[in-house]
Design a protein around this motif. Structure first.
Motif, PDB file in Angstrom:
ATOM      1  N   PRO A 184     -43.527   0.405  -1.021  1.00  0.00           N
ATOM      2  CA  PRO A 184     -44.007   2.299  -2.068  1.00  0.00           C
ATOM      3  C   PRO A 184     -43.646   2.913  -0.642  1.00  0.00           C
ATOM      4  O   PRO A 184     -44.407   2.488   0.399  1.00  0.00           O
ATOM      5  CB  PRO A 184     -45.238   1.957  -2.256  1.00  0.00           C
ATOM      6  CG  PRO A 184     -45.555   0.578  -1.231  1.00  0.00           C
ATOM      7  CD  PRO A 184     -44.529  -0.142  -0.976  1.00  0.00           C
ATOM      8  N   ASN A 185     -43.429   4.409  -0.954  1.00  0.00           N
ATOM      9  CA  ASN A 185     -43.198   5.692  -0.037  1.00  0.00           C
ATOM     10  C   ASN A 185     -43.706   6.457  -1.091  1.00  0.00           C
ATOM     11  O   ASN A 185     -42.778   6.721  -2.196  1.00  0.00           O
ATOM     12  CB  ASN A 185     -42.684   5.394   1.088  1.00  0.00           C
ATOM     13  CG  ASN A 185     -40.999   5.035  -0.075  1.00  0.00           C
ATOM     14  OD1 ASN A 185     -40.768   6.219  -0.974  1.00  0.00           O
ATOM     15  ND2 ASN A 185     -40.614   3.927   0.492  1.00  0.00           N
ATOM     16  N   LYS A 186     -43.681   7.729  -0.228  1.00  0.00           N
ATOM     17  CA  LYS A 186     -43.487   9.483  -1.169  1.00  0.00           C
ATOM     18  C   LYS A 186     -41.874   9.437  -1.774  1.00  0.00           C
ATOM     19  O   LYS A 186     -42.429  10.198  -2.788  1.00  0.00           O
ATOM     20  CB  LYS A 186     -43.807  10.229  -0.574  1.00  0.00           C
ATOM     21  CG  LYS A 186     -45.744   9.772   0.206  1.00  0.00           C
ATOM     22  CD  LYS A 186     -45.915  11.460   1.152  1.00  0.00           C
ATOM     23  CE  LYS A 186     -47.544  11.027   1.828  1.00  0.00           C
ATOM     24  NZ  LYS A 186     -47.842  12.091   2.523  1.00  0.00           N
ATOM     25  N   TYR A 187     -41.320   9.325  -1.275  1.00  0.00           N
ATOM     26  CA  TYR A 187     -40.150   9.403  -1.535  1.00  0.00           C
ATOM     27  C   TYR A 187     -38.899   8.598  -3.080  1.00  0.00           C
ATOM     28  O   TYR A 187     -38.923   8.982  -4.153  1.00  0.00           O
ATOM     29  CB  TYR A 187     -38.917   8.568  -0.448  1.00  0.00           C
ATOM     30  CG  TYR A 187     -37.410   9.187  -1.139  1.00  0.00           C
ATOM     31  CD1 TYR A 187     -36.433   9.588  -1.092  1.00  0.00           C
ATOM     32  CD2 TYR A 187     -36.894   8.078  -1.715  1.00  0.00           C
ATOM     33  CE1 TYR A 187     -35.200  10.518  -1.423  1.00  0.00           C
ATOM     34  CE2 TYR A 187     -35.822   7.831  -1.906  1.00  0.00           C
ATOM     35  CZ  TYR A 187     -35.137   8.661  -2.181  1.00  0.00           C
ATOM     36  OH  TYR A 187     -33.097   9.427  -2.350  1.00  0.00           O
TER      37      TYR A 187
ATOM     38  N   GLU B 136     -35.861   4.021   1.504  1.00  0.00           N
ATOM     39  CA  GLU B 136     -34.939   5.690   1.088  1.00  0.00           C
ATOM     40  C   GLU B 136     -34.292   5.796   0.944  1.00  0.00           C
ATOM     41  O   GLU B 136     -33.372   6.540   1.423  1.00  0.00           O
ATOM     42  CB  GLU B 136     -35.678   6.456   2.204  1.00  0.00           C
ATOM     43  CG  GLU B 136     -37.552   6.896   1.962  1.00  0.00           C
ATOM     44  CD  GLU B 136     -37.887   8.111   3.104  1.00  0.00           C
ATOM     45  OE1 GLU B 136     -36.887   7.831   3.548  1.00  0.00           O
ATOM     46  OE2 GLU B 136     -38.944   7.958   3.173  1.00  0.00           O
TER      47      GLU B 136
ATOM     48  N   SER C  63     -41.827   6.870  -5.083  1.00  0.00           N
ATOM     49  CA  SER C  63     -42.825   7.678  -5.611  1.00  0.00           C
ATOM     50  C   SER C  63     -42.770   9.582  -6.498  1.00  0.00           C
ATOM     51  O   SER C  63     -42.354   9.678  -7.654  1.00  0.00           O
ATOM     52  CB  SER C  63     -43.958   8.239  -5.468  1.00  0.00           C
ATOM     53  OG  SER C  63     -45.005   7.136  -4.343  1.00  0.00           O
ATOM     54  N   SER C  64     -41.731  10.729  -5.597  1.00  0.00           N
ATOM     55  CA  SER C  64     -41.516  11.372  -6.158  1.00  0.00           C
ATOM     56  C   SER C  64     -40.817  11.499  -7.078  1.00  0.00           C
ATOM     57  O   SER C  64     -40.500  12.436  -8.344  1.00  0.00           O
ATOM     58  CB  SER C  64     -40.919  12.368  -4.659  1.00  0.00           C
ATOM     59  OG  SER C  64     -40.527  11.813  -4.423  1.00  0.00           O
TER      60      SER C  64
ATOM     61  N   THR D  67     -42.031  10.105  -9.910  1.00  0.00           N
ATOM     62  CA  THR D  67     -42.796  11.338 -10.880  1.00  0.00           C
ATOM     63  C   THR D  67     -41.436  12.252 -11.822  1.00  0.00           C
ATOM     64  O   THR D  67     -41.887  12.716 -13.114  1.00  0.00           O
ATOM     65  CB  THR D  67     -43.548  11.931  -9.572  1.00  0.00           C
ATOM     66  OG1 THR D  67     -44.020  10.674  -9.285  1.00  0.00           O
ATOM     67  CG2 THR D  67     -44.292  12.807 -10.292  1.00  0.00           C
ATOM     68  N   LYS D  68     -40.632  13.048 -10.431  1.00  0.00           N
ATOM     69  CA  LYS D  68     -39.796  13.063 -11.589  1.00  0.00           C
ATOM     70  C   LYS D  68     -39.217  12.822 -12.992  1.00  0.00           C
ATOM     71  O   LYS D  68     -38.725  14.024 -13.841  1.00  0.00           O
ATOM     72  CB  LYS D  68     -38.835  13.880 -10.318  1.00  0.00           C
ATOM     73  CG  LYS D  68     -37.224  14.851 -10.958  1.00  0.00           C
ATOM     74  CD  LYS D  68     -36.600  15.120  -9.534  1.00  0.00           C
ATOM     75  CE  LYS D  68     -35.371  15.640 -10.820  1.00  0.00           C
ATOM     76  NZ  LYS D  68     -34.411  15.857  -9.297  1.00  0.00           N
TER      77      LYS D  68
ATOM     78  N   THR E 215     -45.168  -2.247  -7.769  1.00  0.00           N
ATOM     79  CA  THR E 215     -45.723  -3.014  -6.303  1.00  0.00           C
ATOM     80  C   THR E 215     -45.590  -5.161  -6.264  1.00  0.00           C
ATOM     81  O   THR E 215     -46.301  -4.837  -6.650  1.00  0.00           O
ATOM     82  CB  THR E 215     -45.840  -2.268  -5.394  1.00  0.00           C
ATOM     83  OG1 THR E 215     -47.611  -1.491  -5.630  1.00  0.00           O
ATOM     84  CG2 THR E 215     -46.024  -0.106  -5.818  1.00  0.00           C
TER      85      THR E 215
END
Length: 266
Positions: free
Chosen positions: A47-50, A16, A52-53, A56-57, A64
């Motif tokens: 891979p992580n939500k940070y 992150e 991915s977000s 997406t933005k 991956t």
């Protein structure tokens, strides 16, 4: 992907990083991206939500793979692309808007070019430009000397004095380097080893004497961490030994170790 797109910026994202978004923004400002000659994607082995977000933005694809060191990540990043030319963009760094355009101009200027790389400068955690120290001045001088000739023995002799090429400033001709692999057993000299091996191949390398990217020096960087735990010193010693005997290697390592202190100034 359209036929017009010839080049990919593949961002190696790890965990992150608070600087990832700044890197993406700098790539979106690329002249070559705006002209739809370059495209952008993300590669990560964490891979992580940070990640991915942010992807997406900015509507970026994320590829991956399985980790296993810097060399393995860079190999996987190159494999995630399908364009002739590729830049492995480091998540902490930022690129001048003309970087993509300049490297593509040079690739297109002559057949049989394997690598194109630019000069660079350093920034800190707050995006402030760091003072250009003696280490960077020496690297720039060495690259200018290196670019005076395409003779491979000459270039490798210059490179026997140290690694002067900044890895995030490098772009690759994947038609020429489709079978090339980074050494995934190395942690810090992975780039030095790579350029030294690529110099032995048929084809050329080209240097752009403009400072077209900013390399970020901060406390969490791989450069800083590996300097502290001596990985860099061990691997650079082995690289020097490819060219020099024990005594000259020790002299060069003393000089190199002193220059590494620049990465401990935050």
């Amino acid at each position: 992907m359209t036929n017009l797109i010839k080049h990919t910026f593949v961002i190696c994202a790890y965990k992150e990083s608070p600087y990832l978004e700044a890197c993406i923004k700098s790539l979106l400002l690329q002249t070559s991206v705006k002209e739809k000659i370059s495209t952008i994607l993300i590669y990560t082995s964490t891979p992580n939500k940070y990640i991915s977000s942010i992807a997406t933005k900015y509507n970026l694809a994320v590829h991956t793979g399985i980790g296993g060191g810097i060399g393995n990540d860079w190999n996987n990043a190159l494999s995630a692309t399908n364009t002739k030319y590729v830049t492995i963009a480091h998540q902490d760094d930022i690129y001048d808007p003309l970087y993509g355009k300049r490297i593509l101009e040079l690739f297109n200027s002559k057949e049989n070019i394997n690598l194109v790389f630019s000069d660079y400068y350093e920034i800190d955690e707050n995006d402030e430009r760091r003072k250009r120290n003696i280490n960077l001045k020496i690297k720039t001088l060495a690259l200018r000397i290196l670019s005076l000739s395409d003779n491979k023995k000459y270039q490798r002799r210059i490179y026997a004095f140290g690694n002067f090429i900044c890895c995030p400033a490098v772009s690759y001709n994947m038609e020429k380097l489709s079978d090339f692999k980074f050494d995934n057993t190395l942690k810090m000299a992975v780039d030095w080893d790579a350029w030294e091996r690529i110099m032995k191949r048929s084809g050329f390398i080209r240097y752009i004497p403009e400072r077209l990217m900013a390399h970020r020096i901060h406390s969490e960087s791989e450069t800083t961490n590996n300097t502290i735990d001596k990985n860099r010193e061990k691997e650079e010693y082995d690289m020097f030994r490819r060219y020099w005997g024990e005594n000259i290697t020790k002299i060069l390592m003393n000089f190199y170790t002193n220059n590494q202190k620049g990465n401990e100034e935050h």
